[in-house]
Design an enzyme around this catalytic site. Structure first.
Site, PDB file in Angstrom:
ATOM      1  N   ASP A 183       0.835  -1.206   0.000  1.00 42.06           N
ATOM      2  CA  ASP A 183       0.000   0.000   0.000  1.00 42.06           C
ATOM      3  C   ASP A 183       0.875   1.263   0.000  1.00 42.06           C
ATOM      4  O   ASP A 183       1.887   1.326   0.715  1.00 42.06           O
ATOM      5  CB  ASP A 183      -0.873  -0.024   1.261  1.00 42.06           C
ATOM      6  CG  ASP A 183      -1.977   1.008   1.235  1.00 42.06           C
ATOM      7  OD1 ASP A 183      -2.758   1.008   0.270  1.00 42.06           O
ATOM      8  OD2 ASP A 183      -2.058   1.811   2.185  1.00 42.06           O
ATOM      9  N   GLU A 231       1.871  -0.498  -4.968  1.00 45.96           N
ATOM     10  CA  GLU A 231       0.980   0.610  -5.312  1.00 45.96           C
ATOM     11  C   GLU A 231       1.859   1.864  -5.321  1.00 45.96           C
ATOM     12  O   GLU A 231       2.196   2.395  -4.269  1.00 45.96           O
ATOM     13  CB  GLU A 231      -0.143   0.769  -4.286  1.00 45.96           C
ATOM     14  CG  GLU A 231      -1.160   1.789  -4.758  1.00 45.96           C
ATOM     15  CD  GLU A 231      -1.951   2.474  -3.651  1.00 45.96           C
ATOM     16  OE1 GLU A 231      -3.016   3.004  -3.960  1.00 45.96           O
ATOM     17  OE2 GLU A 231      -1.501   2.510  -2.493  1.00 45.96           O
TER      18      GLU A 231
HETATM   19  C1  NOJ Z   1      -4.410   3.065  -0.902  1.00 45.89           C
HETATM   20  C2  NOJ Z   1      -5.527   2.090  -0.802  1.00 45.89           C
HETATM   21  O1  NOJ Z   1      -5.764   1.495  -2.053  1.00 45.89           O
HETATM   22  C3  NOJ Z   1      -6.725   2.856  -0.276  1.00 45.89           C
HETATM   23  O2  NOJ Z   1      -7.902   2.095  -0.338  1.00 45.89           O
HETATM   24  C4  NOJ Z   1      -6.407   3.299   1.134  1.00 45.89           C
HETATM   25  O3  NOJ Z   1      -7.464   4.086   1.620  1.00 45.89           O
HETATM   26  C5  NOJ Z   1      -5.127   4.110   1.185  1.00 45.89           C
HETATM   27  N1  NOJ Z   1      -4.079   3.518   0.419  1.00 45.89           N
HETATM   28  C6  NOJ Z   1      -4.643   4.278   2.601  1.00 45.89           C
HETATM   29  O4  NOJ Z   1      -4.172   3.068   3.113  1.00 45.89           O
END
Ligand code: NOJ
Length: 518
Positions: free
Chosen positions: A188, A253
């Site tokens: 993440d 990500e």
């Molecule tokens: C990215 C995630 O995909 C999202 O759903 C989340 O709210 C944020 N990061 C914070 O962790």
């Protein structure tokens, strides 16, 4: 998939791990190789699981570690790999580390987080804003007068990745899950872990006055000191070595718009193995941006991009791309183009059905982006509505009276049962595309050559003897073919198309996969 919304196995209205296990055959039928689960850890749920209170457990609302083991065993038996989400940028404010850090400022846990003294006027120490609205600094609930950093909600305090103890903690967490059999980690906000040591103010690009939407507020600044610090990559070089012994995948990500900066995170295979290219899930139907973005990221990181146009954070592509059958066709056309680009191709649950956004009454919204920012544009709930399995109550998602996220029922034709085996349905077209990838391994093994044509919005590449072409234009376009006899193995519009002479007409907003006729 989003465990809350995929399938409810125990009938309480909330999706869970046993529900997922029961529905794995759908993924096998569809032809996917691996499944990425968003967080299922114990969590107070302020950000639906992305606020983790225990990195080694399962939230009782989703089951238990035993349910997790069953899921992994069954997935492996069916030939599916399991990728779980790891959330290293921040914990939940309910995590024992943060509780201890607040309760005892002299504890070593205090230094797991980012604390700063207030600005001279007593306000937040720096101008960094949160992705979810307002300042990224919140006052210490323990009353010390200091502030702590949170790039997301105040209930998601950021960890201090310059502290070696934090690195050690995550080594142990990754090892725990590798030993439990997971095949990979989706990381993440991988590009936000390390911060500028001095936490200097980000340069402001325009006034923030009257800006209500968190993303618009975020865009008022140049993010020079909070995200994408060079030191991030060192964390993933370390993780790369750690997971190598377990054969696990690192999937990042990395929300960058510059393909060259994104490529740093692969470090030629020494850091993150695959990184998402995250602009397309945010775009409406913007063919020029799609053309240049997709091609640019492919050229900068051939074989290392995780391609997607939909995820749990974005409105559904079928809706963003105009809605109705036209939006659905555009969505599958872009997916077809991405399918042969190498790296990894991701579908988001329900994308295979051509789903448009779910319809939710304003009082039923749950996403903090909507509930905490009056005036913000639609939050993420519209894409997270329960998976429609059939035309029963709650579309077969749950036997409870009401699902955790209450939305208008889907039309029977938009459900798995309504599309399975129906010639030409969106489900059957997506399945056919994935079968084709298996039938033509050159789509991911042979070198990729872009074929340029004069038509500005025709994107075409060749791998071995397979040609993939996507016409992003609203007019038909002619693609000249190399010498030989060719036939169409797949068309996103499910039509019948054959070459005439040494060319083929590609219909508007349609992708074709062209192979030699046998
Ligand atoms: C990215 C995630 O995909 C999202 O759903 C989340 O709210 C944020 N990061 C914070 O962790």
């Amino acid at each position: 998939m989003y465990p809350r919304s995929f399938a409810d196995g125990d009938g309480d209205g909330m999706g869970d791990l046993s529900g997922i296990t029961g529905r794995l055959p759908h993924l096998v039928d569809l032809g996917v190789d691996a499944v990425w689960l968003t967080p299922f850890y114990p969590s107070p749920g302020f950000d639906h699981g992305y606020d983790v209170a225990d990195y080694r457990g399962v939230d009782p609302a989703h089951g238990s570690l035993d349910h997790f083991d069953v899921l992994v065993t069954e997935a492996h038996r069916l030939g599916l790999r399991v990728i779980i989400d790891i959330v290293p940028n921040h914990t939940s404010s309910h995590h024992p580390w943060f509780r201890e850090a607040v309760a005892d400022p002299s504890s070593p846990r205090r230094d797991y987080y980012l604390w700063r003294d207030p600005a001279p006027d007593g306000g937040p120490p720096h101008n960094v804003v949160s992705f979810f609205g307002g300042s990224a600094w919140a006052p210490d609930p323990g009353g010390s007068g200091q502030y702590y950093c949170h790039l997301f909600l105040p209930e998601q305090p950021d960890l201090d990745w310059s502290n070696p103890a934090v690195l050690d903690e995550f080594d142990a967490i990754l090892t725990f899950w590798c030993e439990r059999g997971v095949d990979g980690f989706r990381i993440d906000v991988a590009n936000s872990l390390t911060k500028d040591p001095w936490f200097r103010d980000n340069p402001q690009l325009r006034t923030t006055e009257g800006v209500a939407d968190p993303i618009d507020l975020f865009l008022c600044f140049e993010h020079r000191y909070d995200i994408d610090q060079n030191s991030n990559v060192a964390v993933f070089r370390r993780w790369n070595r750690l997971v190598a012994g377990h054969g696990a995948l690192l999937l990042g990500e990395v929300g960058l718009v510059d393909p060259v900066r994104l490529a740093r995170y692969h470090d030629q295979g020494a850091a993150i193995h695959r990184t998402f290219y995250l602009e397309p899930p945010g775009w409406r139907w913007e063919p020029l941006r799609l053309r240049d973005g997709i091609r640019g990221f492919h050229l900068a990181s051939p074989g290392s991009v995780a391609w997607t146009i939909d995820n749990h954070d974005s409105a559904r592509s079928a809706s963003r791309f105009g809605g109705g059958d036209r939006g659905r066709l555009r969505s599958l056309t872009v997916t077809t183009l991405m399918a042969g680009l190498g790296g990894m191709l991701f579908l988001w649950q329900g994308q295979e059905l051509g789903l448009e956004n779910g319809v939710i009454a304003p009082e039923d919204l749950t996403d903090p982006i909507s509930t905490r920012n009056p005036g913000a544009t639609a939050g993420r709930d519209v894409t997270r509505t329960p998976m429609p399995w059939d035309d029963g109550p709650n579309n077969g998602f749950t036997t409870a009276g009401r699902a955790w996220l209450h939305a208008q029922p889907r039309d029977p034709a938009d459900t798995v049962a309504g599309q399975r085996g129906v010639e030409g349905s969106w489900l059957e077209r997506h399945r056919r595309l994935l079968v084709l990838r298996r039938e033509h391994p050159e789509l991911w093994t042979e070198p990729l050559q872009w074929l340029d044509t004069d038509a500005g919005l025709l994107m075409t590449y060749r791998r071995g003897d397979t040609i993939v072409t996507a016409n992003l234009d609203e007019y038909p376009t002619t693609l000249p073919l190399p010498p030989g006899a060719w036939t169409v193995a797949f068309s996103s519009d499910n039509g019948t198309h054959e070459p005439t002479g040494s060319a083929i007409e590609v219909p508007p907003e349609t992708a074709l996969v062209v192979v030699p006729s046998t």
